[in-house]
Design a protein around this motif. Structure first.
Motif, PDB file in Angstrom:
ATOM      1  N   THR A   1      -7.000   0.150 -12.170  1.00  0.00           N
ATOM      2  CA  THR A   1      -6.193  -1.126 -12.231  1.00  0.00           C
ATOM      3  C   THR A   1      -5.348  -1.102 -13.569  1.00  0.00           C
ATOM      4  O   THR A   1      -6.134  -1.233 -14.602  1.00  0.00           O
ATOM      5  CB  THR A   1      -6.687  -2.035 -11.555  1.00  0.00           C
ATOM      6  OG1 THR A   1      -7.574  -1.960 -10.572  1.00  0.00           O
ATOM      7  CG2 THR A   1      -5.803  -3.112 -11.156  1.00  0.00           C
ATOM      8  N   GLU A   2      -4.044  -1.541 -13.385  1.00  0.00           N
ATOM      9  CA  GLU A   2      -3.267  -1.811 -14.675  1.00  0.00           C
ATOM     10  C   GLU A   2      -1.976  -2.864 -14.257  1.00  0.00           C
ATOM     11  O   GLU A   2      -1.541  -2.522 -13.311  1.00  0.00           O
ATOM     12  CB  GLU A   2      -2.718  -0.695 -15.483  1.00  0.00           C
ATOM     13  CG  GLU A   2      -1.876   0.198 -14.560  1.00  0.00           C
ATOM     14  CD  GLU A   2      -1.322   1.583 -15.458  1.00  0.00           C
ATOM     15  OE1 GLU A   2      -0.097   1.639 -15.524  1.00  0.00           O
ATOM     16  OE2 GLU A   2      -2.281   2.176 -15.859  1.00  0.00           O
ATOM     17  N   VAL A   3      -1.592  -3.585 -15.034  1.00  0.00           N
ATOM     18  CA  VAL A   3      -0.395  -4.408 -15.076  1.00  0.00           C
ATOM     19  C   VAL A   3       0.249  -4.388 -16.356  1.00  0.00           C
ATOM     20  O   VAL A   3      -0.508  -4.362 -17.422  1.00  0.00           O
ATOM     21  CB  VAL A   3      -0.848  -6.008 -14.764  1.00  0.00           C
ATOM     22  CG1 VAL A   3       0.154  -6.886 -14.843  1.00  0.00           C
ATOM     23  CG2 VAL A   3      -1.717  -6.131 -13.488  1.00  0.00           C
ATOM     24  N   ASP A   4       1.525  -4.224 -16.285  1.00  0.00           N
ATOM     25  CA  ASP A   4       2.296  -4.099 -17.300  1.00  0.00           C
ATOM     26  C   ASP A   4       2.025  -5.334 -18.411  1.00  0.00           C
ATOM     27  O   ASP A   4       1.861  -6.583 -18.096  1.00  0.00           O
ATOM     28  CB  ASP A   4       3.889  -4.225 -16.876  1.00  0.00           C
ATOM     29  CG  ASP A   4       5.021  -3.982 -17.854  1.00  0.00           C
ATOM     30  OD1 ASP A   4       4.702  -4.428 -19.012  1.00  0.00           O
ATOM     31  OD2 ASP A   4       5.936  -3.335 -17.638  1.00  0.00           O
TER      32      ASP A   4
ATOM     33  N   ALA B   1      -3.068  -0.463  -8.253  1.00  0.00           N
ATOM     34  CA  ALA B   1      -4.396  -0.238  -8.440  1.00  0.00           C
ATOM     35  C   ALA B   1      -4.783   1.134  -7.537  1.00  0.00           C
ATOM     36  O   ALA B   1      -4.249   1.215  -6.320  1.00  0.00           O
ATOM     37  CB  ALA B   1      -5.074  -1.487  -7.475  1.00  0.00           C
ATOM     38  N   GLU B   2      -5.291   2.204  -8.131  1.00  0.00           N
ATOM     39  CA  GLU B   2      -5.241   3.301  -7.745  1.00  0.00           C
ATOM     40  C   GLU B   2      -6.738   3.446  -7.296  1.00  0.00           C
ATOM     41  O   GLU B   2      -7.714   3.011  -7.382  1.00  0.00           O
ATOM     42  CB  GLU B   2      -5.302   4.597  -8.906  1.00  0.00           C
ATOM     43  CG  GLU B   2      -3.885   4.412  -9.595  1.00  0.00           C
ATOM     44  CD  GLU B   2      -3.856   5.434 -10.778  1.00  0.00           C
ATOM     45  OE1 GLU B   2      -5.011   5.687 -11.367  1.00  0.00           O
ATOM     46  OE2 GLU B   2      -2.840   5.534 -11.349  1.00  0.00           O
TER      47      GLU B   2
ATOM     48  N   ALA C   1       0.846  -1.073   0.033  1.00  0.00           N
ATOM     49  CA  ALA C   1       0.071  -0.190  -0.170  1.00  0.00           C
ATOM     50  C   ALA C   1       0.905   1.297   0.063  1.00  0.00           C
ATOM     51  O   ALA C   1       2.037   1.342   0.909  1.00  0.00           O
ATOM     52  CB  ALA C   1      -0.970   0.094   1.197  1.00  0.00           C
ATOM     53  N   GLU C   2       0.552   1.960  -0.799  1.00  0.00           N
ATOM     54  CA  GLU C   2       1.280   3.420  -0.875  1.00  0.00           C
ATOM     55  C   GLU C   2       0.094   4.611  -0.979  1.00  0.00           C
ATOM     56  O   GLU C   2      -1.014   4.287  -0.958  1.00  0.00           O
ATOM     57  CB  GLU C   2       2.363   3.440  -2.184  1.00  0.00           C
ATOM     58  CG  GLU C   2       3.266   2.314  -1.984  1.00  0.00           C
ATOM     59  CD  GLU C   2       4.265   2.329  -3.045  1.00  0.00           C
ATOM     60  OE1 GLU C   2       4.394   3.343  -3.926  1.00  0.00           O
ATOM     61  OE2 GLU C   2       4.845   1.478  -3.580  1.00  0.00           O
ATOM     62  N   ASP C   3       0.611   5.847  -1.006  1.00  0.00           N
ATOM     63  CA  ASP C   3      -0.267   6.850  -0.907  1.00  0.00           C
ATOM     64  C   ASP C   3      -1.271   6.845  -2.123  1.00  0.00           C
ATOM     65  O   ASP C   3      -0.611   7.273  -3.248  1.00  0.00           O
ATOM     66  CB  ASP C   3       0.495   8.195  -0.897  1.00  0.00           C
ATOM     67  CG  ASP C   3      -0.493   9.394  -0.422  1.00  0.00           C
ATOM     68  OD1 ASP C   3      -1.496   9.212   0.079  1.00  0.00           O
ATOM     69  OD2 ASP C   3      -0.104  10.401  -0.966  1.00  0.00           O
ATOM     70  N   GLY C   4      -2.495   6.523  -2.176  1.00  0.00           N
ATOM     71  CA  GLY C   4      -3.243   6.851  -3.337  1.00  0.00           C
ATOM     72  C   GLY C   4      -3.367   5.341  -4.171  1.00  0.00           C
ATOM     73  O   GLY C   4      -4.026   5.468  -5.043  1.00  0.00           O
ATOM     74  N   HIS C   5      -2.523   4.219  -3.823  1.00  0.00           N
ATOM     75  CA  HIS C   5      -2.539   3.149  -4.817  1.00  0.00           C
ATOM     76  C   HIS C   5      -1.604   1.968  -4.006  1.00  0.00           C
ATOM     77  O   HIS C   5      -1.197   2.300  -3.237  1.00  0.00           O
ATOM     78  CB  HIS C   5      -1.650   3.438  -6.018  1.00  0.00           C
ATOM     79  CG  HIS C   5      -0.316   3.950  -5.977  1.00  0.00           C
ATOM     80  ND1 HIS C   5       0.234   5.359  -5.670  1.00  0.00           N
ATOM     81  CD2 HIS C   5       0.813   3.084  -6.118  1.00  0.00           C
ATOM     82  CE1 HIS C   5       1.398   5.138  -5.632  1.00  0.00           C
ATOM     83  NE2 HIS C   5       1.694   4.108  -5.871  1.00  0.00           N
ATOM     84  N   TYR C   6      -2.119   0.784  -4.669  1.00  0.00           N
ATOM     85  CA  TYR C   6      -1.374  -0.430  -4.362  1.00  0.00           C
ATOM     86  C   TYR C   6      -0.623  -0.826  -5.456  1.00  0.00           C
ATOM     87  O   TYR C   6      -0.690  -0.476  -6.300  1.00  0.00           O
ATOM     88  CB  TYR C   6      -2.469  -1.718  -3.928  1.00  0.00           C
ATOM     89  CG  TYR C   6      -3.273  -1.393  -2.623  1.00  0.00           C
ATOM     90  CD1 TYR C   6      -2.782  -1.813  -1.584  1.00  0.00           C
ATOM     91  CD2 TYR C   6      -4.250  -0.887  -2.772  1.00  0.00           C
ATOM     92  CE1 TYR C   6      -3.488  -1.666  -0.369  1.00  0.00           C
ATOM     93  CE2 TYR C   6      -5.049  -0.620  -1.434  1.00  0.00           C
ATOM     94  CZ  TYR C   6      -4.715  -1.054  -0.334  1.00  0.00           C
ATOM     95  OH  TYR C   6      -5.430  -0.975   0.872  1.00  0.00           O
ATOM     96  N   THR C   7       0.722  -1.386  -5.006  1.00  0.00           N
ATOM     97  CA  THR C   7       1.445  -1.815  -6.198  1.00  0.00           C
ATOM     98  C   THR C   7       1.759  -3.198  -6.045  1.00  0.00           C
ATOM     99  O   THR C   7       1.563  -3.830  -4.931  1.00  0.00           O
ATOM    100  CB  THR C   7       2.908  -1.255  -6.119  1.00  0.00           C
ATOM    101  OG1 THR C   7       3.554  -1.280  -4.840  1.00  0.00           O
ATOM    102  CG2 THR C   7       2.701   0.305  -6.390  1.00  0.00           C
TER     103      THR C   7
ATOM    104  N   ALA D   1      -5.710  -5.740  -2.354  1.00  0.00           N
ATOM    105  CA  ALA D   1      -6.110  -4.285  -1.982  1.00  0.00           C
ATOM    106  C   ALA D   1      -7.503  -4.417  -1.128  1.00  0.00           C
ATOM    107  O   ALA D   1      -7.616  -3.693  -0.188  1.00  0.00           O
ATOM    108  CB  ALA D   1      -5.936  -3.695  -3.224  1.00  0.00           C
ATOM    109  N   LEU D   2      -8.222  -5.210  -1.589  1.00  0.00           N
ATOM    110  CA  LEU D   2      -9.518  -5.337  -0.988  1.00  0.00           C
ATOM    111  C   LEU D   2      -9.493  -5.831   0.461  1.00  0.00           C
ATOM    112  O   LEU D   2     -10.175  -5.289   1.163  1.00  0.00           O
ATOM    113  CB  LEU D   2     -10.583  -6.393  -1.784  1.00  0.00           C
ATOM    114  CG  LEU D   2     -10.884  -5.770  -3.282  1.00  0.00           C
ATOM    115  CD1 LEU D   2     -11.793  -6.450  -4.027  1.00  0.00           C
ATOM    116  CD2 LEU D   2     -11.229  -4.098  -3.269  1.00  0.00           C
ATOM    117  N   ALA D   3      -8.687  -7.020   0.537  1.00  0.00           N
ATOM    118  CA  ALA D   3      -8.501  -7.221   2.018  1.00  0.00           C
ATOM    119  C   ALA D   3      -8.016  -6.329   2.713  1.00  0.00           C
ATOM    120  O   ALA D   3      -8.417  -6.099   3.997  1.00  0.00           O
ATOM    121  CB  ALA D   3      -7.565  -8.510   2.076  1.00  0.00           C
ATOM    122  N   GLN D   4      -6.858  -5.523   2.520  1.00  0.00           N
ATOM    123  CA  GLN D   4      -6.469  -4.517   3.460  1.00  0.00           C
ATOM    124  C   GLN D   4      -7.503  -3.186   3.697  1.00  0.00           C
ATOM    125  O   GLN D   4      -7.577  -2.850   4.635  1.00  0.00           O
ATOM    126  CB  GLN D   4      -5.338  -3.816   2.880  1.00  0.00           C
ATOM    127  CG  GLN D   4      -4.166  -4.846   2.845  1.00  0.00           C
ATOM    128  CD  GLN D   4      -2.719  -4.255   2.503  1.00  0.00           C
ATOM    129  OE1 GLN D   4      -2.668  -2.924   2.225  1.00  0.00           O
ATOM    130  NE2 GLN D   4      -1.647  -4.982   2.042  1.00  0.00           N
TER     131      GLN D   4
END
Length: 100
Positions: free
Chosen positions: A46-49, A32-33, A15-21, A65-68
């Protein structure tokens, strides 16, 4: 959290500020923003390379992200189609999802 993708490579979701990586073997390959408002976490994108598609990374990222989000006591709003699709298939989040 560390979990292996479909190829067996270790992944890490943070988890980061405003998104999960999500990172694979230390390389950030997706995000995931979200924005928080009034007790809700609104997932917007949400995007993946593209080099990492087909490995289940979006599923791992969204699930964590949803669990957190649930563990933090926030409601989930799925504006992002990928997140909406995920919550539509996973009833374990139904009690914490609000309509977009």
């Amino acid at each position: 959290m560390t979990q292996a993708d479909k190829t067996g490579a270790p992944t890490t979701v943070q988890a980061e500020d405003g998104h999960y990586t999500i990172s694979v073997e230390g390389k950030e390959v997706g995000k995931a923003e979200f924005s928080d408002r009034d007790g809700q976490r609104v997932f917007t994108h949400t995007e993946v390379d593209s080099d990492y598609e087909g490995r289940g990374l979006a599923t791992i990222l969204i699930a964590e992200a949803l669990a957190q989000t649930r563990d933090a006591g926030l409601r989930i709003v799925a504006q992002c189609p990928m997140v909406a699709n995920y919550v539509g298939k996973h009833d374990e989040f139904a009690d914490v999802v609000d309509k977009a």
